[in-house]
Structure formats: structure tokens, C-alpha cells
Design an enzyme around this catalytic site. Structure first.
Site, PDB file in Angstrom:
ATOM      1  N   CYS A   2     -16.551   1.740   0.221  1.00 21.93           N
ATOM      2  CA  CYS A   2     -15.358   0.775   0.453  1.00 21.93           C
ATOM      3  C   CYS A   2     -15.053   0.752   2.084  1.00 21.93           C
ATOM      4  O   CYS A   2     -14.473  -0.093   2.625  1.00 21.93           O
ATOM      5  CB  CYS A   2     -14.369   1.109  -0.166  1.00 21.93           C
ATOM      6  SG  CYS A   2     -13.611   2.975  -0.075  1.00 21.93           S
ATOM      7  N   ARG A  53       0.849  -1.216  -0.037  1.00 18.89           N
ATOM      8  CA  ARG A  53       0.035  -0.194   0.120  1.00 18.89           C
ATOM      9  C   ARG A  53       0.949   1.294   0.147  1.00 18.89           C
ATOM     10  O   ARG A  53       1.748   1.467   0.981  1.00 18.89           O
ATOM     11  CB  ARG A  53      -0.994   0.180   1.179  1.00 18.89           C
ATOM     12  CG  ARG A  53      -1.735   1.157   1.438  1.00 18.89           C
ATOM     13  CD  ARG A  53      -2.710   1.234   2.263  1.00 18.89           C
ATOM     14  NE  ARG A  53      -4.149   0.495   2.092  1.00 18.89           N
ATOM     15  CZ  ARG A  53      -5.222   0.451   2.526  1.00 18.89           C
ATOM     16  NH1 ARG A  53      -5.367   1.296   3.420  1.00 18.89           N
ATOM     17  NH2 ARG A  53      -6.302   0.010   1.996  1.00 18.89           N
ATOM     18  N   ASP A 110     -17.478   6.983  -1.516  1.00 18.91           N
ATOM     19  CA  ASP A 110     -16.419   6.877  -0.779  1.00 18.91           C
ATOM     20  C   ASP A 110     -16.025   8.146  -0.102  1.00 18.91           C
ATOM     21  O   ASP A 110     -16.626   9.274  -0.522  1.00 18.91           O
ATOM     22  CB  ASP A 110     -15.353   6.336  -1.851  1.00 18.91           C
ATOM     23  CG  ASP A 110     -13.838   6.377  -0.887  1.00 18.91           C
ATOM     24  OD1 ASP A 110     -13.500   6.143   0.060  1.00 18.91           O
ATOM     25  OD2 ASP A 110     -12.639   6.278  -1.925  1.00 18.91           O
ATOM     26  N   GLN A 132     -10.344  -4.070  -3.911  1.00 19.50           N
ATOM     27  CA  GLN A 132     -11.505  -3.737  -3.005  1.00 19.50           C
ATOM     28  C   GLN A 132     -12.555  -3.802  -4.069  1.00 19.50           C
ATOM     29  O   GLN A 132     -13.589  -4.395  -3.734  1.00 19.50           O
ATOM     30  CB  GLN A 132     -11.367  -2.236  -2.797  1.00 19.50           C
ATOM     31  CG  GLN A 132     -12.874  -1.542  -2.462  1.00 19.50           C
ATOM     32  CD  GLN A 132     -13.325  -2.015  -1.040  1.00 19.50           C
ATOM     33  OE1 GLN A 132     -12.539  -1.858  -0.192  1.00 19.50           O
ATOM     34  NE2 GLN A 132     -14.316  -2.543  -0.961  1.00 19.50           N
ATOM     35  N   HIS A 184      -7.540   0.686  -6.450  1.00 20.69           N
ATOM     36  CA  HIS A 184      -7.675  -0.083  -5.389  1.00 20.69           C
ATOM     37  C   HIS A 184      -8.520  -1.478  -6.014  1.00 20.69           C
ATOM     38  O   HIS A 184      -9.363  -1.735  -5.702  1.00 20.69           O
ATOM     39  CB  HIS A 184      -8.510   0.532  -4.191  1.00 20.69           C
ATOM     40  CG  HIS A 184      -8.430   0.001  -2.958  1.00 20.69           C
ATOM     41  ND1 HIS A 184      -7.763  -1.337  -2.625  1.00 20.69           N
ATOM     42  CD2 HIS A 184      -9.289   0.178  -1.827  1.00 20.69           C
ATOM     43  CE1 HIS A 184      -7.721  -1.619  -1.376  1.00 20.69           C
ATOM     44  NE2 HIS A 184      -8.687  -0.661  -0.855  1.00 20.69           N
ATOM     45  N   ARG A 188     -13.827  -8.973   1.272  1.00 23.04           N
ATOM     46  CA  ARG A 188     -12.350  -8.429   0.903  1.00 23.04           C
ATOM     47  C   ARG A 188     -11.374  -9.699   1.331  1.00 23.04           C
ATOM     48  O   ARG A 188     -10.850 -10.051   0.305  1.00 23.04           O
ATOM     49  CB  ARG A 188     -11.842  -7.168   1.875  1.00 23.04           C
ATOM     50  CG  ARG A 188     -12.513  -6.021   1.476  1.00 23.04           C
ATOM     51  CD  ARG A 188     -11.994  -5.469   0.286  1.00 23.04           C
ATOM     52  NE  ARG A 188     -10.704  -5.197   0.240  1.00 23.04           N
ATOM     53  CZ  ARG A 188      -9.796  -4.379   0.539  1.00 23.04           C
ATOM     54  NH1 ARG A 188     -10.386  -3.311   1.371  1.00 23.04           N
ATOM     55  NH2 ARG A 188      -8.553  -4.403   0.412  1.00 23.04           N
TER      56      ARG A 188
HETATM   57  N1   CP Z   1     -11.521  -0.394   2.278  1.00 24.13           N
HETATM   58  C1   CP Z   1     -10.281  -0.208   2.653  1.00 24.13           C
HETATM   59  O1   CP Z   1      -9.144  -0.218   1.903  1.00 24.13           O
HETATM   60  O2   CP Z   1     -10.242  -0.112   4.173  1.00 24.13           O
HETATM   61  P1   CP Z   1      -8.619   0.087   4.747  1.00 24.13           P
HETATM   62  O3   CP Z   1      -8.209   1.337   4.285  1.00 24.13           O
HETATM   63  O4   CP Z   1      -9.154   0.234   6.197  1.00 24.13           O
HETATM   64  O5   CP Z   1      -8.041  -1.091   4.331  1.00 24.13           O
HETATM   65  N1  NVA Z   2     -10.244   6.563  -1.378  1.00 24.86           N
HETATM   66  C1  NVA Z   2      -9.872   6.179   0.187  1.00 24.86           C
HETATM   67  C2  NVA Z   2     -10.028   4.578  -0.035  1.00 24.86           C
HETATM   68  C3  NVA Z   2      -9.884   4.071   1.185  1.00 24.86           C
HETATM   69  C4  NVA Z   2     -10.028   2.730   1.317  1.00 24.86           C
HETATM   70  C5  NVA Z   2      -8.407   6.481   0.352  1.00 24.86           C
HETATM   71  O1  NVA Z   2      -7.491   6.287  -0.776  1.00 24.86           O
HETATM   72  O2  NVA Z   2      -8.239   7.033   1.304  1.00 24.86           O
END
Ligand code: CP
Ligand code: NVA
Length: 320
Positions: free
Chosen positions: A280, A118, A240, A148, A145, A308
Site C-alpha cells: 500500500c 483519517r 505493509d 486502499q 483502510h 487510489r
Molecule cells: N497507502 C496510503 O494510504 O498512503 P498514505 O498514508 O500516504 O495516504
Molecule cells: N498500516 C499502515 C498503512 C499506511 C497506509 C499504517 O496504518 O500506518
């Protein structure tokens, strides 16, 4: 072919050793097989069956941003597959500063069987993948992502039984989630309408790609600014956060710019009668979704979060 062949007769996908960086790197057939496999694995986990597809294999998670769902679903997912997780943060190893990304990735891949990463910049993830000798999974970047969206497709398929002739409306920020929804929906043949404020839309390159996929899958991509128009007759309404990780300094101004992009009863009146609401998570109630809407749809929302794990178990089973 991965050990998952045991779990589904006649599947044709052979993704062993492949990175999972973006939805568009895969064919609809491979992604559909992954969704089918996720459904099989979910059933096995629910029945408490022992699964050993990734026996003795280690997944290393390297995260530069916070996470609840992604970390938990990967860690419990690899454990359910018979393997084990290792979690490491930027603070501990600081790739690019303490040691180059190239060397960090080469060391990591000598020790483990796959990396879930990440990062902020998508190019950082790509560099890890370039130097890794084991598969690399995108656990979220500023651009996309994909894990997701695989869980989301699974959730939609479970709920409606099929993806055919469905419309998904996305309301809010043109971020990583929207990018992966655009490519994911168009590949799977789900009609997608996205409403974002002017200046906050998805990247042009991703829109073009989605339009190309939609032509092949006989579905549609609509890019709008009006949330009411986007939500019209939608089967799935998705939102989101207005402020993604890394953009916290813009949070205040975004609250003003996005104020008409909230999922609430008034907006959802325009959706199909049997619509579901997806997010998400994490959610910011009172911003992109109001409290009542969130609670009304909480079964779907938390099933989406749970999925997930099964989507990622399928991905790990296929590539590791
Ligand atoms: N939806 C998602 O990726 O959640 P987190 O950021 O908590 O992993
Ligand atoms: N768009 C959000 C998604 C979190 C899972 C972010 O990048 O923070």
C-alpha cells in the site's frame, strides 16, 4: 442514483448518501460495480475528458495522521469529478478538545457534501459518521483502510483481467491493511493466506467475518505464521509496514520480531511464476521488502498507488 448512471448503462447500485466505512458494509455486487466504474473513470481521466458528476460539490478531508497518497488521490479525484477539496488537520480544530466530535461533525456537514476522515480510533470515525448529515468516507483508521483495498482490487483486476481463482498472500503485520484485505478478498472470491508473527495477527472478529464471506464466494481464508507456506503458489504477494502510524514506540522490537517476514527473492521463489508484488506504501526498504524486489515490481506498485484516485472517484461519484 448518482450522476454516475450516465457512465455505465444497466448498473443497479444505489449508494447515494451512504457512508463508506468498511468493505463489509457493502455487497459484492455493489463493490464490483464500483470497480467497474473506477475503470470507466480511469479511462476518461486518461483521455482528458471532462467529468462533472460532482460538479460544485465539496469534499472535506479531516486527517489526524500524515498522508501522501490518500490526500493526493482524494484532492485530485474530487477535482477531476468537477468538485473541490478542503483539507483540515487535527492541529487546527482538535475535535474532542476544542469542540466535541458531535458538534464538529454537524458543523462540517452543514458546509460540505462529504467528509473523508483519517483517525486513530475507528470509534472516532464512527462518531463522525453518526453525527454527519453527509456521507463519511474512511480514509484509514487503526482498524481498516477500505479505500486502499478497493484500489488494490482494481489493480489486480487490471493485471490479471479477472479475480477468479487467484490467491493473495499477505506477509507481515496483522494491521488495518490486512483487515480490509481479509474482508475484501473473501467478498470478491480471492483466496487469501496471511502469515503474521505469533501475537501480531488480525483481529479474530475480522477473520470470522472473512471466513463467512469466503464460504459464500467459494474461496478460502488461511491464517498462518509461516511466510513460506502463505506465499506458496500465490499470484499476488502483499506486504505493509511492520510499524503502523501510532506504533512508532514499538518500531525497534518489531524489526526483530518481523525479520523473517520480508518480501525478497528467496521468499518469492515460492510464489506462482507470474506473481505480482503489492504494497500500500509507504515502503520501508530493507524491512518488509528488500530494495531489489521493490524496484523489480515498481510498475505494479506505482500503478497501485495511482489507482487510489480512480477507486475513490468511483466511491465519491456513487455516494455524493
Ligand atoms: N497507502 C496510503 O494510504 O498512503 P498514505 O498514508 O500516504 O495516504
Ligand atoms: N498500516 C499502515 C498503512 C499506511 C497506509 C499504517 O496504518 O500506518
Amino acid at each position: 442514483m448518482g450522476g454516475f448512471a450516465l457512465y455505465k448503462k444497466g448498473n443497479k447500485m444505489n449508494l447515494k448518501g451512504k457512508d463508506f466505512i468498511d468493505i463489509e458494509d457493502f455487497t459484492k455486487e455493489d463493490l464490483s460495480e464500483l470497480i467497474d466504474l473506477a475503470q470507466v473513470l480511469k479511462k476518461k481521466v486518461k483521455n482528458n475528458e471532462t467529468i462533472d458528476i460532482c460538479k460544485n460539490k465539496t469534499l472535506l478531508l479531516y486527517f489526524e495522521k500524515p498522508s501522501l497518497r490518500t490526500r493526493l488521490s482524494f484532492e485530485t479525484g474530487i477535482t477531476k469529478l468537477g468538485g473541490n477539496p478542503l483539507f483540515i488537520t487535527k492541529e487546527e480544530i482538535d475535535p474532542g478538545k476544542r469542540e466535541s466530535i458531535e458538534d464538529t461533525s454537524r458543523v462540517m456537514s452543514k458546509m460540505v457534501d462529504a467528509l473523508a476522515i483519517r483517525t486513530f480510533a475507528h470509534s472516532t470515525l464512527e462518531k463522525f459518521a453518526q453525527y454527519s448529515s453527509v456521507p463519511v468516507i474512511n480514509a484509514l483508521t487503526d482498524k481498516s483502510h477500505p479505500c486502499q483495498i478497493m484500489a488494490d482490487i482494481l489493480t489486480i483486476k487490471e493485471h490479471f483481467g479477472s479475480l477468479k481463482d487467484k490467491k493473495l498472500a499477505y506477509v507481515g503485520d496483522g494491521n488495518n491493511i490486512l483487515h480490509s484485505l481479509l474482508t475484501g478478498c473473501s467478498l470478491f472470491g480471492i483466496n487469501i493466506s496471511a502469515a503474521t508473527p505469533k501475537g501480531y495477527g488480525a483481529e479474530e472478529e475480522t477473520i470470522k467475518l472473512a471466513e463467512k464471506f469466503a464460504q459464500s464466494s467459494n474461496s478460502s481464508v488461511e491464517i498462518l505464521t509461516d511466510p513460506i507456506e502463505a506465499v506458496k503458489n500465490a499470484d499476488i504477494v502483499y506486504t505493509d509496514t511492520w510499524t503502523s502510524m501510532g506504533r512508532e514506540a514499538e518500531a525497534k522490537i518489531r524489526k526483530t520480531i518481523f525479520k523473517d517476514y520480508q518480501l525478497n527473492e528467496n521468499l518469492l521463489k515460492n510464489a506462482s511464476k507470474n506473481h505480482i508484488v503489492m504494497h500500500c506504501l509507504p515502503a520501508h526498504k530493507g524491512e518488509e521488502i528488500d530494495f531489489d524486489t521493490f524496484e523489480k515490481h515498481s510498475d505494479t506498485l506505482f500503478n497501485q498507488a495511482e489507482n487510489r484516485r480512480y477507486a475513490q472517484m468511483a466511491i465519491m461519484a456513487a455516494i455524493m
